[in-house]
Design a protein around this motif. Structure first.
Motif, PDB file in Angstrom:
ATOM      1  N   ALA A  36     -63.445  24.254  15.805  1.00  0.00           N
ATOM      2  CA  ALA A  36     -62.280  24.703  16.564  1.00  0.00           C
ATOM      3  C   ALA A  36     -62.486  24.548  18.219  1.00  0.00           C
ATOM      4  CB  ALA A  36     -61.706  25.999  16.278  1.00  0.00           C
ATOM      5  N   TRP A  39     -62.029  21.116  19.255  1.00  0.00           N
ATOM      6  CA  TRP A  39     -60.791  20.517  19.103  1.00  0.00           C
ATOM      7  C   TRP A  39     -60.772  19.524  17.767  1.00  0.00           C
ATOM      8  CZ3 TRP A  39     -56.323  22.768  20.793  1.00  0.00           C
ATOM      9  CH2 TRP A  39     -56.442  23.533  22.065  1.00  0.00           C
ATOM     10  N   ARG A  93     -59.100  28.892  16.946  1.00  0.00           N
ATOM     11  CA  ARG A  93     -57.758  27.990  17.230  1.00  0.00           C
ATOM     12  C   ARG A  93     -56.563  28.799  17.848  1.00  0.00           C
ATOM     13  NH1 ARG A  93     -57.187  22.604  15.874  1.00  0.00           N
ATOM     14  NH2 ARG A  93     -59.412  22.717  16.728  1.00  0.00           N
TER      15      ARG A  93
END
Length: 117
Positions: A36, A39, A93
């Motif tokens: 996370a 990305w 996230r």
């Protein structure tokens, strides 16, 4: 043949096994969180968990004489580690989305967010 929960473990061996399992859970959490943080998409976390489950199978075999090539034990390890990996991914996230896009999203729980509108 050992049982599912290795009933013959006692004393120090049981403590060492518990430490190995906790390290596996922590590593899965960190793997999900790392995916996370970069990305990347969730399927990469699943791949990392797949590899981590194999490593855990090897550790159980090398340290505790558990089965090395058992689909049942591998499946149990994979599903359990995937829970921790997914939790780490969703936790990170969620924080990314609500902190980086604070004008668009608000946190609804530790693992989810929603539109502010």
């Amino acid at each position: 043949m050992q049982g599912l929960f290795f009933e013959s473990d006692t004393g120090a061996r049981l403590i060492i096994r518990a430490i190995v399992v906790l390290i596996g859970f922590w590593t899965a959490w960190r793997a999900g969180k790392a995916v996370a943080e970069g990305w990347s998409d969730y399927p990469l976390a699943v791949v990392y968990t797949f590899l981590l489950a194999w490593a855990m199978q090897f550790l159980h075999h090398a340290l505790f004489d558990g089965p090395m090539l058992s689909a049942l034990y591998y499946g149990i390890d994979f599903v359990t580690l995937l829970v921790f990996s997914t939790a780490g991914f969703r936790f990170r996230r969620t924080n990314q989305m609500v902190n980086n896009y604070y004008w668009l999203y608000e946190k609804t729980s530790a693992f989810s967010w929603k539109d502010k509108h």
